[in-house]
Design a protein around this motif. Structure first.
Motif, PDB file in Angstrom:
ATOM      1  N   GLY A   5       0.837  -1.191   0.000  1.00  0.00           N
ATOM      2  CA  GLY A   5       0.000   0.000   0.000  1.00  0.00           C
ATOM      3  C   GLY A   5       0.874   1.244   0.000  1.00  0.00           C
ATOM      4  O   GLY A   5       1.801   1.347   0.801  1.00  0.00           O
ATOM      5  N   VAL A   6       0.598   2.177  -0.893  1.00  0.00           N
ATOM      6  CA  VAL A   6       1.380   3.410  -0.996  1.00  0.00           C
ATOM      7  C   VAL A   6       0.449   4.611  -0.870  1.00  0.00           C
ATOM      8  O   VAL A   6      -0.545   4.717  -1.602  1.00  0.00           O
ATOM      9  CB  VAL A   6       2.146   3.476  -2.340  1.00  0.00           C
ATOM     10  CG1 VAL A   6       2.810   4.839  -2.516  1.00  0.00           C
ATOM     11  CG2 VAL A   6       3.188   2.366  -2.410  1.00  0.00           C
ATOM     12  N   ILE A   7       0.791   5.495   0.059  1.00  0.00           N
ATOM     13  CA  ILE A   7       0.016   6.718   0.284  1.00  0.00           C
ATOM     14  C   ILE A   7       0.876   7.908  -0.120  1.00  0.00           C
ATOM     15  O   ILE A   7       1.966   8.108   0.416  1.00  0.00           O
ATOM     16  CB  ILE A   7      -0.395   6.843   1.761  1.00  0.00           C
ATOM     17  CG1 ILE A   7      -1.233   5.632   2.197  1.00  0.00           C
ATOM     18  CG2 ILE A   7      -1.181   8.143   1.994  1.00  0.00           C
ATOM     19  CD1 ILE A   7      -1.472   5.556   3.694  1.00  0.00           C
ATOM     20  N   LEU A   8       0.398   8.686  -1.066  1.00  0.00           N
ATOM     21  CA  LEU A   8       1.115   9.881  -1.497  1.00  0.00           C
ATOM     22  C   LEU A   8       0.697  11.046  -0.610  1.00  0.00           C
ATOM     23  O   LEU A   8      -0.475  11.423  -0.574  1.00  0.00           O
ATOM     24  CB  LEU A   8       0.814  10.189  -2.964  1.00  0.00           C
ATOM     25  CG  LEU A   8       1.060   9.036  -3.952  1.00  0.00           C
ATOM     26  CD1 LEU A   8       0.889   9.533  -5.385  1.00  0.00           C
ATOM     27  CD2 LEU A   8       2.428   8.407  -3.757  1.00  0.00           C
ATOM     28  N   ALA A   9       1.651  11.586   0.125  1.00  0.00           N
ATOM     29  CA  ALA A   9       1.375  12.633   1.104  1.00  0.00           C
ATOM     30  C   ALA A   9       2.379  13.760   0.946  1.00  0.00           C
ATOM     31  O   ALA A   9       3.092  14.129   1.871  1.00  0.00           O
ATOM     32  CB  ALA A   9       1.422  12.055   2.521  1.00  0.00           C
ATOM     33  N   GLY A  10       2.432  14.312  -0.264  1.00  0.00           N
ATOM     34  CA  GLY A  10       3.461  15.286  -0.624  1.00  0.00           C
ATOM     35  C   GLY A  10       3.639  16.426   0.349  1.00  0.00           C
ATOM     36  O   GLY A  10       4.748  16.788   0.705  1.00  0.00           O
ATOM     37  N   GLY A  11       2.524  17.030   0.786  1.00  0.00           N
ATOM     38  CA  GLY A  11       2.625  18.099   1.768  1.00  0.00           C
ATOM     39  C   GLY A  11       2.530  19.504   1.203  1.00  0.00           C
ATOM     40  O   GLY A  11       2.727  20.467   1.932  1.00  0.00           O
ATOM     41  N   LYS A  12       2.206  19.649  -0.088  1.00  0.00           N
ATOM     42  CA  LYS A  12       2.136  20.988  -0.681  1.00  0.00           C
ATOM     43  C   LYS A  12       0.819  21.690  -0.333  1.00  0.00           C
ATOM     44  O   LYS A  12       0.806  22.798   0.158  1.00  0.00           O
ATOM     45  CB  LYS A  12       2.295  20.905  -2.199  1.00  0.00           C
ATOM     46  CG  LYS A  12       3.613  20.270  -2.649  1.00  0.00           C
ATOM     47  CD  LYS A  12       4.793  21.179  -2.382  1.00  0.00           C
ATOM     48  CE  LYS A  12       6.066  20.599  -3.001  1.00  0.00           C
ATOM     49  NZ  LYS A  12       7.246  21.407  -2.730  1.00  0.00           N
ATOM     50  N   SER A  13      -0.311  21.052  -0.662  1.00  0.00           N
ATOM     51  CA  SER A  13      -1.647  21.549  -0.274  1.00  0.00           C
ATOM     52  C   SER A  13      -1.878  22.997  -0.706  1.00  0.00           C
ATOM     53  O   SER A  13      -2.381  23.810   0.056  1.00  0.00           O
ATOM     54  CB  SER A  13      -1.859  21.411   1.238  1.00  0.00           C
ATOM     55  OG  SER A  13      -1.625  20.103   1.677  1.00  0.00           O
ATOM     56  N   ARG A  14      -1.513  23.317  -1.933  1.00  0.00           N
ATOM     57  CA  ARG A  14      -1.612  24.708  -2.393  1.00  0.00           C
ATOM     58  C   ARG A  14      -3.050  25.214  -2.391  1.00  0.00           C
ATOM     59  O   ARG A  14      -3.321  26.333  -1.969  1.00  0.00           O
ATOM     60  CB  ARG A  14      -1.014  24.838  -3.796  1.00  0.00           C
ATOM     61  CG  ARG A  14       0.503  24.620  -3.853  1.00  0.00           C
ATOM     62  CD  ARG A  14       1.056  24.887  -5.240  1.00  0.00           C
ATOM     63  NE  ARG A  14       2.482  24.589  -5.311  1.00  0.00           N
ATOM     64  CZ  ARG A  14       2.976  23.413  -5.665  1.00  0.00           C
ATOM     65  NH1 ARG A  14       2.157  22.414  -5.960  1.00  0.00           N
ATOM     66  NH2 ARG A  14       4.275  23.218  -5.723  1.00  0.00           N
ATOM     67  N   ARG A  15      -3.977  24.396  -2.871  1.00  0.00           N
ATOM     68  CA  ARG A  15      -5.369  24.855  -2.990  1.00  0.00           C
ATOM     69  C   ARG A  15      -6.038  24.983  -1.629  1.00  0.00           C
ATOM     70  O   ARG A  15      -6.918  25.812  -1.443  1.00  0.00           O
ATOM     71  CB  ARG A  15      -6.162  23.900  -3.892  1.00  0.00           C
ATOM     72  CG  ARG A  15      -5.814  24.050  -5.366  1.00  0.00           C
ATOM     73  CD  ARG A  15      -6.372  22.920  -6.196  1.00  0.00           C
ATOM     74  NE  ARG A  15      -7.821  22.828  -6.123  1.00  0.00           N
ATOM     75  CZ  ARG A  15      -8.534  21.833  -6.639  1.00  0.00           C
ATOM     76  NH1 ARG A  15      -7.903  20.837  -7.253  1.00  0.00           N
ATOM     77  NH2 ARG A  15      -9.831  21.815  -6.548  1.00  0.00           N
TER      78      ARG A  15
END
Length: 202
Positions: A5-15
């Motif tokens: 299982g892979v969760i993408l949690a980049g952390g940018k959250s621009r919107r």
């Protein structure tokens, strides 16, 4: 389940304007909800964050930084698929509050020979909440190098076995396709919180 299982949690959250990984829906944060759902299916769960994201420590899963910088979700997917010890991964975004373990298992079982199993909804192909095999890695790398960052375009790669699935196939498990719902804006966060509490939106 013989997949990671892979969760993408980049952390940018621009919107959103703030780090949505730590926004609560119900009693848990978006990231906690994702990890809890994935841990019900996978013995190995990886969280992938951006190279410039603040450190993230989570219990019960490994955290990796993007191997390729500034490629958004495509870079995260490439990293997760590279780091996974299994030959297949199931990839989601951390802002999907209604992940359904039964739906995840169904996707993994749908075509175990496929390199990619991806859903097509009314809005188009859904590259997160999808299965990817290691054979997709060189194509993801090439896409990153060429700055073709829309993950769903990999579904057109003729050298890969791609299985496209449709809402009619999972209607009994998830009649409203809420598994694919994500939270990108304050309005979507409000809607998710209302749905989680069972309160209709006014």
């Amino acid at each position: 389940m013989d997949a990671t299982g892979v969760i993408l949690a980049g952390g940018k959250s621009r919107r959103m304007g703030e780090d949505k990984r730590f926004l609560k829906v119900g009693e848990a944060t978006l990231l906690e909800r994702s990890i809890k759902a994935m841990a019900q299916v996978f013995s190995e769960v990886l969280v992938v964050i951006a190279q410039d994201s603040p450190p993230l420590e989570m219990t019960g899963c490994e955290v990796y930084r993007d191997l390729i910088a500034d490629c958004g979700s495509l870079g995260g997917l490439y990293t997760g698929l590279t780091r996974a010890s299994r030959s297949r991964i199931f990839a989601v975004a951390c802002d999907m509050p209604f992940l359904n373990p039964d739906m995840i298992r169904w996707f993994l079982a749908r075509d175990q020979e496929a390199d990619i199993v991806m859903a097509k909804l009314e809005a188009g192909l859904q590259p997160l909440h999808a299965v990817y095999g290691k054979r997709a890695l060189p194509y993801l790398q090439q896409m990153a190098e060429e700055r073709r960052l829309k993950i769903q375009s990999i579904a057109a790669e003729p050298s890969l076995r791609v299985t496209i699935v449709y809402p009619s196939e999972w209607r009994t498990m998830d009649p409203m396709s809420r598994s694919f719902q994500n939270v990108n804006s304050p309005a979507e966060l409000q809607a998710a919180r209302a749905a989680a509490s069972g309160t209709p939106l006014s």
